[in-house]
Motif scaffolding. Structure first.
Motif, PDB file in Angstrom:
ATOM      1  N   ALA A  22      54.270 -61.052  53.677  1.00  0.00           N
ATOM      2  CA  ALA A  22      55.597 -61.078  53.439  1.00  0.00           C
ATOM      3  C   ALA A  22      56.294 -60.433  52.156  1.00  0.00           C
ATOM      4  O   ALA A  22      57.412 -59.546  52.204  1.00  0.00           O
ATOM      5  CB  ALA A  22      56.234 -62.504  53.808  1.00  0.00           C
ATOM      6  N   GLU A  26      58.967 -57.164  51.867  1.00  0.00           N
ATOM      7  CA  GLU A  26      60.103 -57.367  51.207  1.00  0.00           C
ATOM      8  C   GLU A  26      60.367 -56.520  50.385  1.00  0.00           C
ATOM      9  O   GLU A  26      61.246 -55.682  50.164  1.00  0.00           O
ATOM     10  CB  GLU A  26      60.231 -58.789  50.713  1.00  0.00           C
ATOM     11  N   THR A 184      58.898 -62.534  58.733  1.00  0.00           N
ATOM     12  CA  THR A 184      58.868 -61.426  57.794  1.00  0.00           C
ATOM     13  C   THR A 184      57.610 -60.663  57.536  1.00  0.00           C
ATOM     14  O   THR A 184      57.716 -59.533  57.618  1.00  0.00           O
ATOM     15  CB  THR A 184      59.318 -62.076  56.477  1.00  0.00           C
ATOM     16  N   ARG A 220      64.000 -60.261  55.211  1.00  0.00           N
ATOM     17  CA  ARG A 220      63.481 -61.016  54.072  1.00  0.00           C
ATOM     18  C   ARG A 220      63.591 -62.306  54.108  1.00  0.00           C
ATOM     19  O   ARG A 220      64.371 -62.874  54.677  1.00  0.00           O
ATOM     20  CB  ARG A 220      63.960 -60.433  52.574  1.00  0.00           C
ATOM     21  N   ARG A 221      62.585 -63.068  53.542  1.00  0.00           N
ATOM     22  CA  ARG A 221      62.777 -64.539  53.959  1.00  0.00           C
ATOM     23  C   ARG A 221      63.819 -65.281  53.477  1.00  0.00           C
ATOM     24  O   ARG A 221      64.461 -66.095  54.320  1.00  0.00           O
ATOM     25  CB  ARG A 221      61.449 -65.073  53.099  1.00  0.00           C
TER      26      ARG A 221
END
Length: 315
Positions: A22, A26, A184, A220-221
């Motif tokens: 993730a 990102e 993500t 994105r988280r």
């Protein structure tokens, strides 16, 4: 005991691998889609703003899962010859910092963006809000700092029913903690295209939209989590705002596709037009949730009507 340790180790490895993947995705998204404008500091939090043009001030506010690129890929360039167009990333999305628990309230988002507008020298601008951004635009207008209001496929009125599986899952902190990192890390291009196609329907996705819209920024988280909190909390605040709508006296344009299944016109646009004496409703036959992408000329015409009704002079 040994089996429990092995299971815990395996789960830990999965969590670590998911977080690592993730984070890599990102970083790539942020490199591919950097800020297009300037970063302001408002109350110690970043607000990303993209500004073009000269003339009367026009603010554009994007919807859920969006960012400034929703407008800068085409609409801004067509409006900039006659307006100073200011586009904000809403708090928690794009390159703007989250407001935390306060940011679930569209009125808090409006106050925050108004502070940024003041820092930029804007006074009583025209406000356009798309989808979720319609609720923020209404909150801005209720704070009595707007010359006119344009709701584009805008959320405005209380509704019945749920928001779909994704929002049911992410309504709970545990769901956000477990599911968001996996999305993500592992969401595929095909899954992304399917989701976006459902938002554009019944129109096709505009050519080049996915490549230019910065969709990866939304995956994105921190953005997925902030967006989920905001959407899940929206109904409560719309119910609070709706009784105040009749006191709005500024000119209002409402543009909505009559085939919009994301924010249905019969739930939002039509009832709002009935309670706002200054509202002019334009229903677009056969058009879905994204008129600014699929019917930009209708949106531009509405902006010009709003400017004329607000008594603004265009060169």
């Amino acid at each position: 005991m040994a089996e429990t340790l092995v299971t815990a180790a395996a789960l830990g490895a999965v969590v670590w691998a998911t977080a690592r993947r993730a984070a890599a995705r990102e970083a790539r998204a942020e490199a591919d889609f950097p800020p297009t404008g300037q970063i302001l500091q408002i109350a110690g939090r970043a607000v990303h703003v993209h500004q073009e043009g000269q003339g009367p001030d026009l603010v554009l506010i994007h919807g859920a899962s969006g960012n400034t690129r929703e407008f800068t890929m085409g609409l801004v360039a067509r409006l900039a010859p006659q307006f100073r167009v200011t586009v904000f990333d809403r708090p928690g999305l794009g390159w703007s910092a989250d407001l935390g628990a306060e940011g679930v309230d569209p009125a808090a988002q409006a106050r925050h963006l108004r502070a940024a507008a003041v820092q930029l020298g804007l006074r009583n601008p025209l406000i356009l809000g798309h989808s979720y951004g319609g609720a923020v635009a209404l909150a801005w207008a209720l704070q009595e700092d707007a010359a006119g209001l344009l709701l584009l496929s805008g959320v405005a009125m209380p509704w019945q029913g749920g928001l779909g599986a994704w929002y049911r899952i992410t309504a709970h902190p545990l769901g956000r903690t477990l599911i968001v990192p996996m999305v993500t890390a592992f969401a595929t291009r095909r899954q992304t295209e399917t989701t976006i196609a459902s938002i554009f329907a019944p129109q096709d996705i505009q050519p080049g939209y996915i490549a230019r819209a910065g969709v990866a920024l939304t995956l994105r988280r921190k953005v997925l989590a902030a967006n989920a909190r905001q959407v899940n909390g929206l109904l409560h605040f719309v119910r609070q705002m709706a009784p105040d709508y009749p006191r709005l006296t500024l000119p209002v344009e409402i543009v909505h596709g009559d085939s919009d299944t994301i924010v249905p016109h019969h739930i939002h646009a039509v009832p709002l037009a009935q309670v706002l004496p200054t509202a002019q409703l334009t229903l677009l036959p056969g058009i879905g949730h994204m008129p600014h992408q699929t019917r930009p000329e209708a949106v531009i015409d509405a902006v010009h009507r709003l400017a004329a009704r607000a008594g603004l002079r265009l060169d």
